[in-house]
Design a protein around this motif. Structure first.
Motif: not given
Length: 243
Positions: A33-36, A38-47, A190-198
């Motif tokens: 999952t990619a979290i995107m 605008p600047s200051g939108s809250g994406k880093s806070t969410l992570m 392939e490995y079933g790893q859950t990934i959340a990327m800002v």
């Protein structure tokens, strides 16, 4: 991992800022999952809130079946250590340790012995990530792409419930970026790893199979896989709307 009506408020009165405003979302197991936004939108806070690095003002955060918002500091630290892996833009490798020692560091910090099955998995990661010939080298002897691959191996080594990647290709050239993003996608598929990327990069986000868009602290978009151009158009639309 799930968030239910999660808010993160800073300040009071006229200075009140809702970095997150009642966000409800599930991060699916085995998904990239990619979290995107605008600047200051809250994406880093969410992570940060999802990973227990910051406290939610209200709402519920659940990770690996544990109610993150109700844990004390010690329990939260233990949960992060056992169930969360991190990949940062700055790599965050220990400069005095070899690649092998950096990969094994989470086990050392947790006081856990690496058993035969775990060692086999780590050996597989080292081979898959092309690090076998560099495994005894220190970070200063590795390229940026190699350092990030060590960081990914470290994050994957203990098979955590979720890996949070914060702008993981921000300091890499285009070739190394492609390699790292392909590895993250492979880890999920392939490995079933859950990934959340800002990320702010439409090209990086196009490797994900799901794209969440945050604007003004709210979840305003939930999309499947998109091309870089489609992602760019999507973000421009939100930036224009905010102007």
């Amino acid at each position: 991992m799930s968030l239910r009506r999660v808010s993160r408020i800073y300040g009071e009165g006229v200075g009140r800022v809702a970095a997150l405003d009642e966000v409800t979302v599930d991060i699916h197991r085995g998904g990239f999952t990619a979290i995107m936004g605008p600047s200051g939108s809250g994406k880093s806070t969410l992570m940060n809130v999802a990973a227990g690095l910051d406290d939610a003002t209200s709402g519920e955060v659940t990770l690996a079946g544990a109610p993150m918002t109700h844990l004390d500091d010690d329990a939260r630290t233990t949960l992060r250590r056992n169930e969360i892996g991190f990949v940062f833009q700055a790599f965050n490798l220990v400069p005095t340790l070899s690649a092998r020692e950096n990969i094994l560091l989470p086990f050392e910090l947790a006081g856990r012995r690496v058993d035969a099955e775990q060692q086999q998995w780590i050996d597989h990661l080292v081979h898959t990530l092309g690090l076998r010939e560099r495994i005894e080298h220190r970070p200063s002897e590795l390229s940026g792409g190699q350092q990030q691959r060590v960081a990914i191996a470290r994050a994957l080594a203990s098979r955590p419930a979720v890996i949070f990647a914060d702008e993981p290709t921000g300091n890499l050239d285009s070739r190394s970026s492609r390699e790292v993003l392909t590895l993250l996608r492979t880890a999920a598929r392939e490995y079933g790893q859950t990934i959340a990327m800002v990320s702010h990069d439409p090209v990086a986000a196009s490797y994900a199979d799901r794209i969440l868009v945050i604007a003004d602290g709210r979840l305003v978009g939930d999309h499947g896989s998109l091309t870089p151009q489609e992602i760019s158009d999507l973000l421009i639309g939100f930036e224009v709307g905010a102007a």
